[in-house]
Write a protein that holds these residues in place. Structure first.
Motif, short mmCIF file in Angstrom:
data_model
loop_
_atom_site.label_atom_id
_atom_site.label_comp_id
_atom_site.label_asym_id
_atom_site.label_seq_id
_atom_site.Cartn_x
_atom_site.Cartn_y
_atom_site.Cartn_z
N UNK A 274 0.79 -1.10 0.02
CA UNK A 274 0.09 0.07 0.04
C UNK A 274 0.72 1.27 -0.03
N UNK A 275 1.92 1.36 0.85
CA UNK A 275 2.59 2.52 0.95
C UNK A 275 3.26 2.93 -0.43
N UNK A 276 3.93 1.85 -1.17
CA UNK A 276 4.33 2.21 -2.35
C UNK A 276 3.35 2.80 -3.39
N UNK A 277 2.11 2.27 -3.31
CA UNK A 277 1.05 2.84 -4.20
C UNK A 277 0.58 4.05 -4.00
N UNK A 278 0.38 4.27 -2.52
CA UNK A 278 -0.02 5.56 -2.22
C UNK A 278 1.15 6.56 -2.44
N UNK A 279 2.31 6.09 -2.33
CA UNK A 279 3.32 7.16 -2.67
C UNK A 279 3.30 7.71 -4.05
N UNK A 280 3.00 6.58 -5.19
CA UNK A 280 2.96 6.87 -6.43
C UNK A 280 1.59 8.03 -6.70
#
Length: 826
Positions: A787-793
């Motif tokens: 999730x954190x990577x996706x939200x970062x994008x």
């Protein structure tokens, strides 16, 4: 039974064997402990044999001298800040002025000096001449007049600092009242203040009215509730206001009359100290090293400079030589009370609540390396060791071949698990004997240092992934190689990278960030290193070795250590961190568009969350209330009607001009909410205190219970760069701080921290939990579990889209409508 007895016997044998081994390994430590005893005596048939250790007596003498110097310095500072904004020398000026006026045959006291003279004790009338009596009376009158002037000046300063209308005026449109206010404030603040000079002049945090708080609350939840849901909440709020609310408000106002701050003590106790779950990840937060550079790759050298810089900062705090923090770009001071417990402080566990213990001084730090604990003395013969000497002592620890004692290696897991088991173990097994002495060393230490065996930082073939691992290491490590109860712990990695883990109850992130900025800048730019990467300075090689801490850890404690470690490991494995520097633009470009950088980022986060989850959520942004005495934080509810209107317009492909107009309205709304929070008119701390009062009175409020149970699925915080002057980013642009971050507040939410560095860069820290990601992946959206990577994008995309929207007004060839935005990134 026979098997059980055999097992017990084997366990006893192993325990004894381990104890013998530990005693053998620790023989040198025991010898050093004996050397620290000032005197020993034995009774013999010939009399008493007294043996003195002159080295120990010498250390005691210098320690006493240093302690008395600190006491004198504190007394001096009490006098200086006690008369601020005047100065102690101004007393002499008042006395001379009064005497000069009397010499000119004038009575400035309007007869008061004569009355004072009449009421002097009879003994003074006998022993002093008439002229002497007059002089003494004039001195008494001058002193009283001087104290009265000081009280008047402090009252005026407090009135000036209570004025907050300046914050709501638009840039470039300053009113005459505010101009006069600034002039008067500069006049009263002209003398150089000490760190705590403004404390007694800061206003008390006001209690908002029930009506205003409920009105703002309902406005904040309106975009998150359906029509019937909002009507139900409105009914609950109206019922609360007309019945219980006013009664609770009266008690709260009564507290505000006698308490320095009506929020801070309850906030510290009920939000932090009474929490019975792990503080690791859930409460503690971290700070990172420079992004691009590591000043040295020598682990002991980095430890030497880092420890020295921290102790130099402590010296400045003790002497009150630090400049008081101010609102950026103004002369308006902020409360400095949080600095008092920065060093020599530990959170000790209890059954119902923890307690913060603070000691006035400590001449050592506690060090952990490869499962062993050491006491490292940082003062010798009354002087602070040089960075090179501390490096020398740290190197001794790194080269120490002794193994951990039984149960010692993972002992720190007790501070990472649940609080009640740790409290019970501490009371049963760490309240006397060798365990008590060793635990005292850790808890009384200036701070805690971990010499980590790993290498961290943005390095290798996977710099982005390594940054994420670096953050997780600082947040929780191995769950046993940090002492999470200390006010802060310093981590020095094998490759010279460093970082910080801070306990949250004693202070908020800006206070720790100020410390960490000073530490990084002093380490790199003032202390520096030799060409070989070693610390500068001379070494006294006769320094006593760092003292190995001794333990006698029974099987019951070792079993609890294993259980606490299991709890902490589940929590650590669940959290996912993603750190990324955003380099497309920074505050320079945002300010060109005449938008507050913080409002710009917060609206970008709203857009990112909407695209990620297909809706809006209750959003927490931390704001400070340090304009008031002992102020801490307040919540800015960043998800507003205006922000939701903008996000939906942009996602729905509305016209460019309409989107820009809605964005500016949302940005202005956010700024206004931030101002209200800073000036004591926030929502959440008031509602929290009303809830505490209701619990004390034993009454139940359905409204308050529902408000306090609402989850913050998006928790955000800006780490301010407070000491720009310490970092020359023009000549040394590679010395950029990564800032710091924290774990997610809600199990199904995100934690987002960001730091605006220079003009062209913003660093983001995003955290979430794998468990929620996996639930979402299997049940709803088939999303990637990270999730954190996706939200970062999504954050990057939102920042780019909004700056493109605002920049399109400068582009003659802009299209008339925004392109439709997808609500999910699959």
């Amino acid at each position: 039974m026979g098997a059980m007895q055999g097992q017990s016997m084997n366990g006893t044998t192993r325990s004894r064997r381990g104890h013998v081994t530990s005693m053998g390994v620790s023989s040198r430590a025991m010898a050093e402990a004996h050397q620290a005893v000032a005197f020993q005596f034995t009774i013999t048939p010939e009399g008493i044999d007294l043996q003195l250790s002159y080295q120990a007596l010498h250390q005691i003498y210098h320690s006493g001298v240093r302690s008395w110097k600190k006491r004198v310095s504190r007394m001096r500072n009490r006098v200086i800040k006690g008369v601020y904004p005047a100065s102690p020398s101004s007393w002499l000026f008042v006395v001379i002025a009064i005497l000069a006026t009397m010499y000119m045959q004038s009575d400035p006291s309007m007869g008061l000096i004569a009355k004072i003279q009449q009421h002097l004790p009879l003994s003074l009338h006998v022993s002093l001449s008439l002229q002497g009596q007059t002089m003494l009376s004039a001195l008494v009158f001058s002193t009283v007049l001087w104290l009265s002037i000081i009280l008047a000046l402090r009252f005026c300063l407090k009135l000036l600092l209570s004025y907050h209308r300046w914050m709501f005026e638009k840039h470039g449109r300053i009113s005459t009242t505010t101009k006069v206010w600034v002039t008067l404030l500069r006049l009263l603040s002209g003398r150089k203040p000490l760190l705590y000079s403004y404390q007694t002049s800061l206003p008390h945090l006001p209690v908002p009215t029930i009506k205003d708080t409920l009105s703002r609350y309902l406005e904040s939840v309106q975009p998150l509730l359906t029509g019937p849901g909002f009507e139900r909440m409105t009914g609950l709020a109206n019922q609360f206001e007309s019945s219980l609310g006013n009664r609770l408000q009266r008690y709260l106002k009564l507290k505000a009359l006698w308490a320095t701050n009506y929020v801070s003590d309850w906030w510290e106790e009920y939000i932090y100290l009474r929490s019975r779950g792990p503080i690791m990840v859930n409460s503690n937060y971290y700070g990172m090293d420079f992004l691009y550079v590591t000043p040295t790759s020598v682990q002991a050298a980095r430890a030497g400079n880092t420890i020295t810089a921290l102790l130099l900062y402590r010296r400045k705090v003790n002497r009150e030589e630090l400049k008081p923090s101010r609102v950026p770009g103004t002369v308006i001071p902020l409360c400095a009370a949080q600095c008092e417990r920065m060093f020599n402080t530990t959170r000790t566990p209890g059954v119902e609540t923890d307690v913060l213990q603070h000691w006035q001084d400590s001449e050592f730090v506690a060090v952990y390396h490869r499962g062993r604990y050491f006491r490292l003395w940082v003062y010798h013969a009354g002087r602070l060791l040089s960075p090179r000497e501390i490096q020398f002592q740290v190197q001794r620890i790194l080269e120490d071949p002794s193994p951990p004692q039984p149960g010692e290696e993972k002992l720190g897991a007790l501070t990472a698990g649940d609080r009640i088991p740790w409290s019970e173990m501490r009371k049963r097994h760490f309240s006397a004997g060798v365990n008590r002495r060793s635990l005292d060393v850790i808890e009384r230490a200036a701070f805690f240092v971990t010499l980590d065996e790993e290498e961290q930082g943005m390095r290798g073939d996977d710099p982005a992934g390594n940054l994420d691992r670096y953050a997780k290491s600082l947040l929780h490590g191995k769950c046993y190689d940090r002492w999470f109860d200390k006010s802060f712990s310093i981590i020095i990695y094998k490759n010279g990278k460093n970082g910080l883990n801070a306990e949250h109850s004693w202070a908020d992130a800006p206070t720790v960030a100020h410390l960490w900025e000073y530490t990084l800048a002093t380490d790199a730019f003032q202390l520096g290193y030799t060409e070989g990467g070693h610390c500068k300075g001379e070494v006294d090689r006769t320094l006593p070795h760092p003292q190995r801490l001794l333990w006698d850890i029974p099987s019951e404690v070792q079993e609890q250590v294993s259980r606490s470690l299991a709890v902490a490991q589940v929590l650590a494995d669940d959290v996912h961190c993603h750190i990324f520097p955003f380099r497309d633009f920074g505050k320079g470009r945002i300010k060109q568009l005449r938008i507050s950088p913080d409002a710009f980022i917060q609206l970008s986060l709203q857009l990112a969350y909407y695209r990620d989850r297909g809706g809006f959520c209750l959003t927490y942004e931390a704001s400070m209330t340090r304009l008031f005495r002992e102020g801490r934080t307040e919540t800015v509810r960043s998800c507003s009607n205006e922000s939701c209107d903008f996000v939906k317009a942009l996602a729905g492909g509305e016209g460019l001009e309409q989107c820009r107009q809605l964005f500016r309205q949302a940005a202005e709304k956010h700024q206004n909410l931030y101002r209200l929070a800073m000036t004591g008119d926030g929502i959440d701390r008031h509602l929290f205190c009303l809830y505490v009062v209701s619990k004390y009175l034993g009454v139940d409020s359905p409204f308050l219970k529902e408000v306090l149970s609402e989850p913050w699925r998006l928790s955000t915080s800006q780490t301010p760069l407070q000491q720009i002057e310490l970092f020359d980013l023009k000549n040394n642009p590679e010395f950029i701080s990564l800032g710091g971050g924290f774990g997610p507040v809600a199990d199904d939410g995100y934690g987002v921290s960001y730091i605006i560095v220079g003009e062209d860069m913003i660093n983001f820290h995003v955290s979430s939990k794998h468990s929620f990601s996996e639930t979402v992946s299997s049940a709803r959206f088939s999303l990637s579990p990270k999730d954190s990577h996706r939200f970062g994008q999504q954050i990057i995309r939102a920042l780019q889209d909004i700056v493109a929207l605002l920049s399109s007004a400068e582009n003659n060839g802009a299209v008339s409508k925004c392109p439709p935005q997808t609500k999910k990134t699959l």
